[in-house]
Scaffold this motif. Structure first.
Motif, PDB file in Angstrom:
ATOM      1  N   GLN A   1       9.694  -8.450  13.980  1.00  9.79           N
ATOM      2  CA  GLN A   1       9.844  -8.558  13.242  1.00  9.79           C
ATOM      3  C   GLN A   1       8.570 -10.391  12.627  1.00  9.79           C
ATOM      4  OE1 GLN A   1      13.949  -9.790  13.132  1.00  9.79           O
ATOM      5  NE2 GLN A   1      13.905 -11.242  14.696  1.00  9.79           N
ATOM      6  N   ILE A   2       9.465 -10.908  11.399  1.00 13.31           N
ATOM      7  CA  ILE A   2       8.827 -12.578  10.880  1.00 13.31           C
ATOM      8  C   ILE A   2      10.078 -13.126  11.018  1.00 13.31           C
ATOM      9  CG2 ILE A   2       7.194 -13.619   9.505  1.00 13.31           C
ATOM     10  CD1 ILE A   2       5.901 -11.165  10.329  1.00 13.31           C
TER      11      ILE A   2
ATOM     12  N   LYS B   1       1.231  -1.064   0.105  1.00 12.61           N
ATOM     13  CA  LYS B   1       0.156  -0.035   0.137  1.00 12.61           C
ATOM     14  C   LYS B   1       0.809   1.061  -0.400  1.00 12.61           C
ATOM     15  CE  LYS B   1      -3.584   1.297   2.734  1.00 12.61           C
ATOM     16  NZ  LYS B   1      -4.488   1.350   3.917  1.00 12.61           N
ATOM     17  N   GLU B   2       1.955   1.453   1.308  1.00 11.98           N
ATOM     18  CA  GLU B   2       3.119   2.091   0.963  1.00 11.98           C
ATOM     19  C   GLU B   2       4.029   1.889   0.431  1.00 11.98           C
ATOM     20  OE1 GLU B   2       4.006   2.382   4.891  1.00 11.98           O
ATOM     21  OE2 GLU B   2       1.995   2.799   5.760  1.00 11.98           O
ATOM     22  N   GLN B   3       4.253   1.330  -0.178  1.00 12.57           N
ATOM     23  CA  GLN B   3       5.102   1.182  -1.626  1.00 12.57           C
ATOM     24  C   GLN B   3       6.276   1.584  -0.847  1.00 12.57           C
ATOM     25  OE1 GLN B   3       5.412  -0.351  -5.655  1.00 12.57           O
ATOM     26  NE2 GLN B   3       3.490  -0.213  -4.299  1.00 12.57           N
ATOM     27  N   ARG B   4       6.406   0.853   0.296  1.00 12.07           N
ATOM     28  CA  ARG B   4       8.027   1.409   1.145  1.00 12.07           C
ATOM     29  C   ARG B   4       8.649  -0.398   1.364  1.00 12.07           C
ATOM     30  NH1 ARG B   4       8.817  -0.269   6.327  1.00 12.07           N
ATOM     31  NH2 ARG B   4       6.719  -0.916   6.561  1.00 12.07           N
ATOM     32  N   PRO B   5      10.113  -0.740   1.256  1.00 14.55           N
ATOM     33  CA  PRO B   5      10.049  -2.087   0.498  1.00 14.55           C
ATOM     34  C   PRO B   5      10.565  -2.679   2.576  1.00 14.55           C
ATOM     35  CG  PRO B   5      11.317  -0.479   0.310  1.00 14.55           C
ATOM     36  CD  PRO B   5      10.271   0.072   0.381  1.00 14.55           C
ATOM     37  N   LEU B   6      10.525  -3.784   2.351  1.00 15.69           N
ATOM     38  CA  LEU B   6      10.065  -4.348   4.021  1.00 15.69           C
ATOM     39  C   LEU B   6      11.918  -4.164   4.002  1.00 15.69           C
ATOM     40  CD1 LEU B   6       7.586  -6.891   4.534  1.00 15.69           C
ATOM     41  CD2 LEU B   6       7.573  -4.572   5.390  1.00 15.69           C
ATOM     42  N   THR B   7      12.478  -5.026   5.634  1.00 16.04           N
ATOM     43  CA  THR B   7      13.681  -4.722   6.357  1.00 16.04           C
ATOM     44  C   THR B   7      14.179  -6.376   6.183  1.00 16.04           C
ATOM     45  OG1 THR B   7      14.447  -2.674   6.770  1.00 16.04           O
ATOM     46  CG2 THR B   7      15.534  -4.141   7.158  1.00 16.04           C
ATOM     47  N   ILE B   8      14.750  -7.263   5.559  1.00 14.73           N
ATOM     48  CA  ILE B   8      15.470  -8.327   5.584  1.00 14.73           C
ATOM     49  C   ILE B   8      16.516  -8.709   6.395  1.00 14.73           C
ATOM     50  CG2 ILE B   8      15.464 -10.104   4.494  1.00 14.73           C
ATOM     51  CD1 ILE B   8      13.701  -9.316   2.129  1.00 14.73           C
TER      52      ILE B   8
ATOM     53  N   LYS C   1      15.390  -2.698  12.894  1.00 14.63           N
ATOM     54  CA  LYS C   1      14.097  -2.368  13.211  1.00 14.63           C
ATOM     55  C   LYS C   1      13.662  -3.230  11.510  1.00 14.63           C
ATOM     56  CE  LYS C   1      13.636   2.160  14.754  1.00 14.63           C
ATOM     57  NZ  LYS C   1      15.246   2.960  14.470  1.00 14.63           N
ATOM     58  N   ALA C   2      13.863  -4.765  11.962  1.00 16.32           N
ATOM     59  CA  ALA C   2      14.150  -5.346  11.177  1.00 16.32           C
ATOM     60  C   ALA C   2      12.540  -5.747  10.983  1.00 16.32           C
ATOM     61  CB  ALA C   2      14.567  -7.118  10.978  1.00 16.32           C
ATOM     62  N   ASP C   3      11.741  -5.801   9.715  1.00 17.80           N
ATOM     63  CA  ASP C   3      10.805  -6.319   9.267  1.00 17.80           C
ATOM     64  C   ASP C   3      10.985  -8.099   9.425  1.00 17.80           C
ATOM     65  OD1 ASP C   3       9.294  -4.381   9.356  1.00 17.80           O
ATOM     66  OD2 ASP C   3      10.768  -3.503   7.432  1.00 17.80           O
TER      67      ASP C   3
ATOM     68  N   ASP D   1      20.012  -6.739  17.791  1.00 16.13           N
ATOM     69  CA  ASP D   1      20.010  -5.849  16.517  1.00 16.13           C
ATOM     70  C   ASP D   1      19.070  -6.077  15.275  1.00 16.13           C
ATOM     71  OD1 ASP D   1      23.224  -6.725  17.244  1.00 16.13           O
ATOM     72  OD2 ASP D   1      23.175  -8.760  15.455  1.00 16.13           O
ATOM     73  N   SER D   2      18.092  -6.939  15.534  1.00 16.77           N
ATOM     74  CA  SER D   2      16.787  -7.098  15.700  1.00 16.77           C
ATOM     75  C   SER D   2      16.152  -5.347  16.095  1.00 16.77           C
ATOM     76  CB  SER D   2      15.329  -7.435  15.549  1.00 16.77           C
ATOM     77  OG  SER D   2      16.336  -9.432  15.105  1.00 16.77           O
TER      78      SER D   2
END
Lengths: 404, 404
Positions: free
Chosen positions: B215-216, B34-41, B186-188, B181-182
């Motif tokens: 995080q997932i 929706k926000e066109q925002r990439p997730l941080t992996i 701000k790890a997704d 670290d996560s």
């Protein structure tokens, strides 16, 4: 300056529950004697600022005796722990304190401590001085000095682990912090109650780990209170506070059960062990325990109020409790020490018909018609000295005894 | 830019052992879409600098697939741990590394990683950046986020505790560091092998503890090596290295046991899950596994060497192993891959009478009289490509097959 090591040892051993270990202590004493170098004696205290009673003072007295032998005390205020509090918010009394609170607490605390210790031979330190500056890497190295199993050996942890009561991982650090304090202070001796066994021995382990001479652990027993059963504690009301007036202190010591007389001599006075042995012999030869208790009361009161205070306490005790114009059997009023005494006592006096009203009592006090333990009192004094077995005389014939 | 969340989910799920939890992942994907925002992996790696094989690459491939979906990867190099090493000095491979060593290892490591990942969509971070600056107080707060029992739940700790194998208290910090670290990143999403279950879930706990969205956790299975039994590992020799030449890579994939073809498609290629399903159907309909393995080998080789490399690998494989001028039954020589190949092989060739001496072999190689898998070789090549089933032809009639 310093006494011969064997003489010192005798005084240090008096009343101690255990010393780990005595041989090592002798070596330290000998070295200190030879070099005329005082040993560093550590006592760690929480900055929770209670009123100190003579149960707390047992370790302080032992340190004072060692100061009299020429050694130096370091009072370690655990302000770092106090500042952190309990991060989980679960443990009561572990609310984080501000720097000002910690400093303020420390002041009221040291104020009381110096009623026992020799201020000239005492240094007060705060462990935030070194602990606050430790990095994660240093914490990791500190943690690496011990194992999980080792820490779980501690009695309370062991129980909680088996009862599945959560132990926060941070709690594992408190013994290590205390040990780190010993390293930083280069403590030769650490004192504590027997409940501190694990933590103080951890200091030995850590000092050895960093290549330092191990401190000696001196464990002092817990002192039973005036009931002769429970450990002395303010909340149980069985205590003698070090700040109580000489009359109260003297009278309270006279309430110590006979079987604890020697223990009180050992733990609550600085009487030399040889003299304690003499007293023990006198008791064994059927001398009246009451007379010996008078000596005990004099010793203890003098420690906190000087000889003058001891004399005043004795005088008060003898006039108030030993002269015989109080009837043998008198009515009793139950006093709740937790409550405001005047607010608690006066309604009972009215209800039980000792006075018609509060204003009658106040008037009679003003007219010098009310005495407590045979001494005329003001309303303020009524508040101050109400305790078990105090006898109030209202007018000429109305006697009432306060019991709790 | 980003694919529809349900399409993304299908690709992310491919080959994953488990996702904790899928509903939350869907919510994150929807929001990101929706926000066109990439997730941080996030992927955490030890700076121990091994040669990466396609077993290691399973998690990297999954991240690459998510990068292709538009997301961003953070490779977290655990240099803080590396710098500390094991302070007890007991654990092997936990020798403290210097800053230079850590940086150097990280470079060789990231070099290999970028054979899989999209460098444009990857950030490399070092956890010393935040861990080295943590104070004791912050460490205590970190520790307070979990309990001793919780950490002892971790499989390996549980076993060691029960077997009374000492666990250093500092070891309890490694899962917490990974969790920290996560929080910092701000790890997704965090990826790892199933052996990382506890540590990655700890990240969820800690993020929640500090009021952050959890995080997932995506757990990828371990990939079996060419023997079809043991997990792929360099020391077992059952591996395909990501830096191996295309010919070797292609040939090795052809050795994958039939029952692992689908698993390799799932874990070692970026083939779309729908296409993997088609391949599965073809296998179920008795299509020759060998043909499908040729496709697998092409896919895998192309991932690391491009289409050109895949073509070269295939050509080599077909000329060397499929043309039929090698006798069906030929003598075999047992090769110990641990040893220096030339030093191991030549004495055997002499002993078994294939050549009279080492110098005869060297002379014949110089005269172009020796070929491996039908291709003339130099002595250096002999060293490079010796592997199971390689056939050496010496002169015109002497054939020998290397087996391990």
């Amino acid at each position: 300056m310093l006494l011969h090591p064997e003489e010192q040892m005798k005084i240090i051993q008096k009343g101690a529950e255990s010393i780990v270990d005595e041989k090592e202590l002798m070596i330290k004493l000998e070295k200190s004697f030879k070099e005329q170098r005082p040993l560093t004696i550590k006592l760690g205290l929480d900055p929770s600022a209670p009123d100190i009673h003579i149960g707390h003072a047992v370790v302080l007295r032992k340190i004072k005796q060692m100061q009299d032998l020429g050694h130096h005390a370091v009072i370690l205020i655990g302000d770092f722990t106090g500042r952190i509090g309990d991060p989980t918010g679960k443990a009561k009394g572990r609310i984080p304190l501000s720097d000002e609170q910690v400093k303020e607490n420390a002041l009221t605390y040291t104020d009381q401590i110096f009623r026992v210790l020799d201020q000239e031979k005492t240094t007060v330190r705060f462990n935030s001085e070194w602990l606050a500056n430790m990095t994660f890497e240093e914490v990791i190295r500190l943690a690496a000095s011990t194992s999980v199993a080792r820490i779980l050996e501690r009695d309370d942890f062991q129980k909680r682990y088996h009862n599945q009561t959560p132990i926060g991982l941070h709690e594992f650090f408190y013994p290590l912090m205390q040990a780190q304090d010993s390293v930083e202070l280069k403590a030769d001796i650490e004192l504590g109650g027997t409940d501190q066994t694990f933590n103080i021995l951890m200091g030995r382990t850590l000092q050895k780990h960093v290549g330092m001479e191990k401190q000696i652990a001196i464990f002092m027993p817990l002192l039973e209170g005036l009931d002769g059963i429970e450990k002395m504690s303010k909340s149980l009301g069985n205590y003698i506070g070090v700040q109580e007036p000489p009359e109260v202190m003297f009278k309270k010591v006279m309430e110590v059960p006979d079987q604890l007389i020697i223990k009180y001599f050992e733990l609550a006075t600085d009487v030399h062990p040889d003299d304690v042995q003499n007293i023990k012999n006198r008791l064994d030869h059927d001398e009246n325990p009451r007379d010996i208790k008078l000596e005990l009361a004099r010793h203890i009161t003098a420690l906190y109020h000087g000889e003058e205070g001891a004399t005043a306490g004795k005088h008060y005790f003898e006039t108030a409790f030993q002269q015989n114009d109080i009837p043998d059997v008198i009515p009793e009023i139950l006093v709740d020490l937790e409550k405001d005494l005047l607010a608690d006592v006066i309604p009972q006096l009215v209800e039980r018909g000792f006075v018609k009203s509060k204003s009658e009592l106040v008037r009679m006090i003003r007219q010098n018609g009310v005495s407590l333990n045979q001494q005329k009192i003001t309303a303020e004094e009524l508040d101050r000295v109400v305790m078990t077995d105090d006898v109030l005389k209202i007018g000429k014939k109305r006697f009432v005894k306060f019991v709790k």
